[in-house]
Design a protein around this motif. Structure first.
Motif, PDB file in Angstrom:
ATOM      1  N   MET A 173      -0.308 128.802 -20.870  1.00 15.09           N
ATOM      2  CA  MET A 173       0.644 127.986 -20.104  1.00 15.09           C
ATOM      3  C   MET A 173      -0.049 127.247 -18.957  1.00 15.09           C
ATOM      4  O   MET A 173       0.003 126.032 -18.861  1.00 15.09           O
ATOM      5  CB  MET A 173       1.702 128.908 -19.541  1.00 15.09           C
ATOM      6  N   ARG A 186      13.563 128.216  -9.454  1.00 14.71           N
ATOM      7  CA  ARG A 186      13.450 128.655 -10.861  1.00 14.71           C
ATOM      8  C   ARG A 186      12.128 128.229 -11.479  1.00 14.71           C
ATOM      9  O   ARG A 186      12.094 127.422 -12.438  1.00 14.71           O
ATOM     10  CB  ARG A 186      14.582 128.085 -11.739  1.00 14.71           C
ATOM     11  N   PRO A 187      11.023 128.744 -10.939  1.00  8.65           N
ATOM     12  CA  PRO A 187       9.719 128.318 -11.458  1.00  8.65           C
ATOM     13  C   PRO A 187       9.455 128.827 -12.867  1.00  8.65           C
ATOM     14  O   PRO A 187      10.041 129.828 -13.294  1.00  8.65           O
ATOM     15  CB  PRO A 187       8.734 128.958 -10.468  1.00  8.65           C
ATOM     16  N   LYS A 188       8.556 128.138 -13.553  1.00  8.89           N
ATOM     17  CA  LYS A 188       8.090 128.619 -14.854  1.00  8.89           C
ATOM     18  C   LYS A 188       6.879 129.513 -14.665  1.00  8.89           C
ATOM     19  O   LYS A 188       6.562 130.329 -15.509  1.00  8.89           O
ATOM     20  CB  LYS A 188       7.693 127.442 -15.741  1.00  8.89           C
ATOM     21  N   ILE A 189       6.172 129.279 -13.568  1.00 10.99           N
ATOM     22  CA  ILE A 189       5.069 130.178 -13.213  1.00 10.99           C
ATOM     23  C   ILE A 189       5.160 130.466 -11.723  1.00 10.99           C
ATOM     24  O   ILE A 189       5.472 129.575 -10.934  1.00 10.99           O
ATOM     25  CB  ILE A 189       3.685 129.580 -13.588  1.00 10.99           C
ATOM     26  N   THR A 228      12.654 136.952 -17.407  1.00 12.42           N
ATOM     27  CA  THR A 228      12.637 135.497 -17.559  1.00 12.42           C
ATOM     28  C   THR A 228      11.493 135.038 -18.448  1.00 12.42           C
ATOM     29  O   THR A 228      11.474 133.884 -18.870  1.00 12.42           O
ATOM     30  CB  THR A 228      12.437 134.806 -16.190  1.00 12.42           C
ATOM     31  N   GLN A 263       7.329 120.433 -11.421  1.00  8.07           N
ATOM     32  CA  GLN A 263       7.014 120.776 -12.815  1.00  8.07           C
ATOM     33  C   GLN A 263       7.187 122.255 -13.110  1.00  8.07           C
ATOM     34  O   GLN A 263       7.026 122.676 -14.254  1.00  8.07           O
ATOM     35  CB  GLN A 263       5.587 120.360 -13.141  1.00  8.07           C
ATOM     36  N   GLY A 264       7.465 123.059 -12.065  1.00  4.50           N
ATOM     37  CA  GLY A 264       7.761 124.470 -12.320  1.00  4.50           C
ATOM     38  C   GLY A 264       6.749 125.453 -11.778  1.00  4.50           C
ATOM     39  O   GLY A 264       6.685 126.604 -12.210  1.00  4.50           O
ATOM     40  N   MET A 305       8.646 134.436 -17.436  1.00  5.79           N
ATOM     41  CA  MET A 305       7.801 133.494 -16.712  1.00  5.79           C
ATOM     42  C   MET A 305       6.362 134.015 -16.653  1.00  5.79           C
ATOM     43  O   MET A 305       6.086 135.189 -16.903  1.00  5.79           O
ATOM     44  CB  MET A 305       8.339 133.232 -15.303  1.00  5.79           C
ATOM     45  N   ARG A 364       8.795 139.060 -14.892  1.00  2.00           N
ATOM     46  CA  ARG A 364       8.048 138.843 -16.138  1.00  2.00           C
ATOM     47  C   ARG A 364       8.930 139.166 -17.350  1.00  2.00           C
ATOM     48  O   ARG A 364       9.016 138.394 -18.296  1.00  2.00           O
ATOM     49  CB  ARG A 364       6.805 139.730 -16.159  1.00  2.00           C
ATOM     50  N   ARG A 391       2.559 132.806 -20.390  1.00  2.00           N
ATOM     51  CA  ARG A 391       3.981 133.109 -20.305  1.00  2.00           C
ATOM     52  C   ARG A 391       4.225 134.598 -20.612  1.00  2.00           C
ATOM     53  O   ARG A 391       3.619 135.157 -21.519  1.00  2.00           O
ATOM     54  CB  ARG A 391       4.682 132.289 -21.384  1.00  2.00           C
ATOM     55  N   GLU A 400       1.299 123.614 -19.192  1.00  2.00           N
ATOM     56  CA  GLU A 400       2.062 123.203 -20.366  1.00  2.00           C
ATOM     57  C   GLU A 400       1.484 121.942 -20.985  1.00  2.00           C
ATOM     58  O   GLU A 400       2.198 120.982 -21.267  1.00  2.00           O
ATOM     59  CB  GLU A 400       3.530 122.999 -20.000  1.00  2.00           C
TER      60      GLU A 400
END
Ligand SMILES: Nc1ncnc2c1ncn2[C@@H]1O[C@H](COP(=O)(O)OP(=O)(O)OP(=O)(O)O)[C@@H](O)[C@H]1O
Ligand SMILES: [Mg+2]
Length: 231
Positions: A1, A150-153, A182, A76-77, A184, A179, A26, A61
């Motif tokens: 990711m 709401r981050p992706k990482i 979510t 971007q997260g 993430m 982890r 991820r 990503e």
């Protein structure tokens, strides 16, 4: 990711990172361990866009992040919990959490309930000033503020620094919950070996600006690894 590929970073003539490559996936907790001053925060500054790299690429990503400003990376997260927390001491807990709204579209500007189930103490202290919280509570607030977007990482710089053991346990539990619930990616840098061994899926050891070891958490108990971590 997140893929960091062969980056260098300089402060003027001084080189802080040398050919550093790491991946954070991820649903995994990735931990970069290293003593004082080896370049852990510099690595996170490169990832979050607070300091430019002088060579190498950072992709998230499959899109390159090089050259993007920190707010664009947040959008971007990429969520960031800086070393020393950097909460706003004169703002209330609620206002500190709301300061995480900046990269969000208007319809998403609310504080997810999940933050208060993870860190109930924040819910009971909403109108207290950030500066009046204990170190451990401030760390929970800093993580909560990063969660608001709401981050992706989630990227954390020494989350256990200066924090009492019972709160370290709470923070470890919260990070694992994030982890698992979510999926993430979580990337954290640490000096505290036992915390990493307990929580990490994958570990890198950094020494003097370079990655010197990479493996599963179980690979940490060797004399060679300990040599890199003791002064
Ligand atoms: N703004 C700066 N200007 C010049 N040198 C810096 C700057 N920030 C860090 N350095 C130097 O770069 C090296 C790496 O610092 P960095 O803060 O990344 O280490 P660290 O592993 O995060 O340390 P710590 O565990 O103390 O937080 C150190 O030698 C430090 O003195
Ligand atoms: Mg640091």
């Amino acid at each position: 990711m997140l893929a960091v590929d062969n980056i260098n970073l300089h402060y003027g003539a001084a080189q802080a990172l040398r050919g550093v490559s790491i991946n954070a996936d991820r649903g995994k907790i990735t931990c970069v361990l290293g003593r004082n001053g080896v370049g852990k925060s510099s690595l996170l500054r490169a990832i979050t866009g607070q300091h430019p790299v002088s060579a190498g690429t950072i992709t998230f990503e499959n899109a390159t992040l090089n050259g993007l400003a920190p707010y664009a990376r947040a959008r971007q997260g990429l969520g960031y919990v800086p070393q020393g927390r950097e909460i706003f001491p004169l703002l209330t807990v609620q206002e500190n959490l709301e300061s995480g709204f900046a990269p969000l579209p208007r319809k998403d500007r609310f504080i997810p309930d999940e933050i208060f189930s993870l860190f109930p103490v924040l819910g009971s202290m909403l109108s207290r000033r950030g500066g009046d919280l204990s170190g451990g509570q401030q760390q929970q607030l800093a993580i909560g503020r990063a969660m608001v977007m709401r981050p992706k990482i989630l990227v954390l710089d020494e989350p256990t620094e200066g924090i009492q053991p019972s709160i370290i346990t709470d923070i470890g539990r919260a990070i694992r919950y994030l982890r698992d619930s979510t999926g993430m990616a979580i990337l954290l840098v640490e000096q505290y070996l036992d915390f990493c061994r307990e929580i990490a899926d994958r570990v890198y050891i950094m020494d003097r600006g370079e990655i010197v070891h990479e493996g599963l958490a179980e690979t940490l108990d060797t004399p060679e690894v300990r040599r890199h971590l003791t002064v």
